[in-house]
Write an enzyme that holds these catalytic residues in place. Structure first.
Site, mmCIF file in Angstrom:
data_model
loop_
_atom_site.group_PDB
_atom_site.id
_atom_site.type_symbol
_atom_site.label_atom_id
_atom_site.label_comp_id
_atom_site.label_asym_id
_atom_site.label_seq_id
_atom_site.Cartn_x
_atom_site.Cartn_y
_atom_site.Cartn_z
ATOM 1 N N PRO A 361 0.852 -1.201 0.000
ATOM 2 C CA PRO A 361 0.000 0.000 0.000
ATOM 3 C C PRO A 361 0.881 1.241 0.000
ATOM 4 C CG PRO A 361 0.019 -1.041 2.172
ATOM 5 C CD PRO A 361 0.750 -1.964 1.245
ATOM 6 N N LEU A 362 0.659 2.137 -0.958
ATOM 7 C CA LEU A 362 1.544 3.288 -1.152
ATOM 8 C C LEU A 362 0.738 4.576 -1.109
ATOM 9 C CD1 LEU A 362 3.429 1.757 -4.204
ATOM 10 C CD2 LEU A 362 4.379 1.983 -1.906
ATOM 11 N N CYS A 468 2.287 2.981 9.793
ATOM 12 C CA CYS A 468 2.392 4.323 9.216
ATOM 13 C C CYS A 468 3.202 5.230 10.139
ATOM 14 C CB CYS A 468 1.011 4.914 8.986
ATOM 15 S SG CYS A 468 1.049 6.598 8.331
ATOM 16 N N HIS A 550 7.337 -5.066 8.206
ATOM 17 C CA HIS A 550 8.312 -4.198 7.545
ATOM 18 C C HIS A 550 9.555 -4.156 8.421
ATOM 19 C CE1 HIS A 550 9.157 -0.022 5.521
ATOM 20 N NE2 HIS A 550 10.166 -0.857 5.436
ATOM 21 N N ASN A 609 8.700 -7.380 4.326
ATOM 22 C CA ASN A 609 8.650 -6.171 3.504
ATOM 23 C C ASN A 609 9.916 -5.354 3.746
ATOM 24 O OD1 ASN A 609 6.844 -3.056 3.751
ATOM 25 N ND2 ASN A 609 7.761 -3.934 1.942
ATOM 26 N N GLY A 610 10.547 -4.911 2.641
ATOM 27 C CA GLY A 610 11.696 -4.023 2.765
ATOM 28 C C GLY A 610 12.811 -4.314 1.791
#
Length: 768
Positions: A361-362, A468, A550, A609-610
């Site tokens: 999600p960006l 976030c 993440h 993620n990353g």
């Protein structure tokens, strides 16, 4: 492919393949310092970013430091490949603009600051400031000065004329008092700019749908209108429709035309949400019970390890045997609780595997056209941009717009039927698109989830964002702030799981909020096994179907490489915890079967993620970290075909023309999503430029000396293998404007663009 010919205004009249200035130089113009306006169409996250961001410009170099003529540059020949330098892309010598070791070569780390491009610009030093310390003067975050002007017609055509033949308009309710233009010919001659000649002068929206929902306002209106002769010798302007394609599209209402788009919430439904007329019966039942049990749990919560450390599980002595005192205490605690009014329903089965790479999600860049492009190139799971729960519940148009997905995202993801697959998984009923929300209170998350799953039928799952890092989101207690409140997070996820019907619930987290203080292992334990309160109540874990980690902390942002060793440790823990949970069957610890979501057979998928930037990164991390799949964010922004590389298992050295074709495809998808009128073209241009502010960082595989490429590497100044490749690698925003003009024509005189990671302004002059 050959770029369509287009008129380039003013300074853009130069050769479109000739960069405005030497490649990889810093921009020199200062921002104008005005406050950044907040637009009505902005989502809540975008509004928060605008309020927060306002950074100083990066360190600038001297005016003449990069002004050497390309013709005079000396070509450096080296007999052998250079040693790989950490943080610097190893480009073959023949493509370098400046020799290694030169001052200009060393300036690379100054001018390529990556954190500003993806984060909200929170200065890490602010973390150390006392909470009660008041800042003097104007708040300075990173991009509060960013603004994009407007793209509107000189004369505004009345909507009663927008889709009607010239002599048969609808009656205007305002009559002569209407402030919009009613004379169609005057509007076409004086009110709007000339038709675009790109895409072979054919409107992409009309070509796809058989009709254009911009009507006479379309910048390609000449391709779907003509002048016919009627009685009396008069000539009338009329619009043309393709009935076959129009019928196939389904929706024929020009004001509600969303052909090829799913999860469209009508204006009437949004108004009902605003007026609080949309019922949320499950949330209304479950929220009071959740509040009650939360208050009661305060008296039974252990004094230590309150954030999810369940080593003793509150019932066992030192030898693992439940003592009499503990048993009595446990029974007394259970007696305090009341039965929950609702139980988790049977969830739809999910599958994640090596063949399902995930597009992260960006914020801003995760729009529908970009997701559609990534699906074309092989992305198997996509997310909406993060939506704030409260605006969703209140019917915010901008927030609900984030839930729209293209029909290609409503198709099943790839599935080879190998590996660990849950029982009764039906790939034909699965789909790619998922919604992500953020909330700081359980009732907001529950109501948003219940409304989402009732109004949007094409959702793979609902994901709760707990990563976030945006300052304003964090301070409200949402996003990564939930990483410091495990008990609250567990309650939110449990409630979402109850009210979401058959739609599974997942969660995305970071390592923690502070550097060198990871908390994800304790959080993972709570999510898999259930926290102290849940075990006291006998209701087991919260029922998440998947966890994404993440490999960075909130404080770290993007300044260091993702910690895949920590991700690997968490993956091993999840497998161990799931075995431990299974071993609890037929014991006093076993949860009530009615509270368990049996849809996943007890399996919780775990994704990392990353810093995934190639198929090598993808498969190495799958093998070494033992995650089920990998989520890709910045890597997809820089080279969207990373999904195609993963599918084919090899590097793809895309040519400049192939990359330009992707830009053309994005422009076409943008016009279909946002409209082909002046406003739609302006929105498409803005988001295209946002993407190009990442895409220019790509260094072609063919000019690298060492593989695999690293997402953290920054290239020194280099020439491409062609003029077009050099143009695509330019960090000068004026060159990005030139690229957009190849497909969207000259920018509107009032259009402005400021690169997110540089905060330098661009304002095109009026056309001559």
């Amino acid at each position: 492919m050959t770029a369509p010919e287009t008129q380039i205004s003013n300074e853009a009249q130069l050769n479109p393949l000739e960069p405005s200035s030497t490649i990889k130089r810093p921009l020199q113009e200062d921002a104008n310092g005005s406050a950044q306006p907040i637009y009505a169409e902005d989502s809540a996250v975008t509004k928060a970013e605008k309020i927060e961001r306002n950074g100083a410009l990066p360190a600038q170099l001297g005016d003449n430091e990069f002004e050497e003529s390309p013709a005079k540059r000396q070509k450096i020949e080296e007999p052998a490949p250079k040693e790989r330098v950490k943080g610097v892309a190893s480009i073959k010598s023949e493509y370098l603009v400046y020799p290694p070791g030169s001052k200009q070569f060393k300036e690379i780390k100054k001018i390529n600051t990556d954190d500003k491009a993806e984060s909200s610009g929170l200065d890490s030093r602010a973390e150390a400031e006392p909470a009660n310390k008041k800042k003097k003067g104007k708040s300075k975050g990173q991009n509060t000065n960013r603004h994009f002007g407007s793209s509107r017609d000189a004369l505004q055509l009345c909507t009663t004329r927008q889709f009607a033949p010239e002599f048969s308009p609808r009656e205007c309710p305002f009559g002569d008092g209407c402030r919009f233009e009613h004379n169609l010919r005057k509007y076409l001659q004086e009110g709007k700019r000339d038709d675009l000649k790109t895409f072979d002068s054919v409107c992409p929206v009309w070509a796809a749908r058989g009709f254009c929902n911009s009507g006479w306002k379309c910048r390609f209106v000449g391709s779907h209108s003509f002048e016919r002769e009627i009685a009396g010798g008069r000539k009338e302007l009329v619009l043309v429709e393709d009935e076959q394609r129009k019928t196939k599209g389904g929706n024929t209402d020009p004001f509600e035309a969303e052909t090829g788009v799913v999860n469209v919430v009508s204006a009437r439904q949004k108004i009902e949400l605003t007026k609080r007329k949309v019922p949320t019966p499950k949330s209304d039942l479950y929220n009071p019970w959740l509040d009650k049990t939360t208050r009661e749990s305060e008296t039974t919560r252990p004094t230590e390890d309150t954030e999810g450390d369940n080593k003793e599980q509150g019932t066992e002595g030192q030898n693992g045997v439940e003592t009499d005192d503990k048993k009595v205490e446990r029974e007394e605690n259970r007696a305090r609780y009341t039965e929950p009014p609702l139980r988790p329903s049977e969830k739809r089965r999910l599958y994640f595997g090596p063949e399902t790479p995930i597009l992260a999600p960006l914020t801003t860049q995760g729009n529908l056209p970009f997701r559609r492009l990534c699906v074309d190139l092989g992305a198997q799971v996509t997310y909406s941009e993060m939506a704030m729960s409260l605006p969703l519940v209140q019917g915010s148009k901008s927030e609900w717009a984030l839930m729209k997905a293209h029909e290609s995202e409503a198709t099943p993801p790839a599935f080879r039927g190998r590996g660990t697959v849950v029982t009764d998984y039906d790939n034909s009923k699965d789909l790619k698109f998922a919604a992500q929300i953020a909330a700081n209170k359980p009732w907001q998350a529950l109501k948003a989830t219940e409304i989402l799953t009732s109004l949007c039928p094409h959702l793979r799952f609902v994901d709760l964002n707990c990563g976030c890092p945006i300052d304003l989101v964090y301070r409200t207690g949402a996003g990564s702030a939930l990483l410091d409140n495990h008990s609250k997070l567990e309650k939110i996820l449990r409630g979402m799981n109850v009210v979401s019907g058959e739609v599974p619930v997942t969660v995305k987290i970071r390592m923690g909020t502070k550097d060198n203080r990871p908390t994800s292992q304790k959080l993972v334990e709570r999510l898999v096994l259930g926290g102290h309160e849940a075990n006291e109540m006998g209701i087991g874990p919260c029922g998440v179907a998947a966890i994404t980690l993440h490999g960075r902390s909130r404080q770290q942002r993007y300044t260091k490489s993702a910690d895949w060793s920590y991700i690997s440790e968490c993956a091993a823990l999840i497998k161990r915890f799931q075995k431990e949970r299974d071993s609890r069957a037929d014991t006093v610890h076993e949860a009530d079967p009615r509270d368990l979501s049996a849809s996943q057979d007890g399996k919780i998928y775990f994704m990392g993620n990353g810093d995934c930037y190639s198929h090598v990164d993808y498969y190495n991390n799958l093998e070494q970290s033992k995650v089920d799949s990998i989520m890709i964010g910045r890597g997809a922004l820089i080279k969207p075909w990373v999904f195609e590389e993963i599918e084919k298992g090899q590097y793809l050295d895309k040519s400049a023309s192939e990359r330009l074709e992707m830009v053309e495809r994005f422009a076409k998808y943008g016009l279909e999503a946002w409209g082909s009128d002046e406003i739609g073209v302006g929105i498409t241009r803005r988001f295209l430029l946002e993407w190009l502010s990442f895409a220019y960082r790509y260094v072609p595989i063919g000019i690298l000396e060492h593989l695999p490429p690293s997402l953290q590497d920054r290239p020194p100044a280099f020439r491409g293998r062609s003029d077009l490749e050099t143009l695509l690698a330019s960090d000068n925003y004026k060159d990005w404007i030139k690229i957009s003009e190849m497909f969207l024509g000259p920018a509107h005189k009032d259009f402005k663009f400021e690169p997110k990671h540089k905060s330098n302004s661009y304002e095109i002059e009026a056309e001559g």
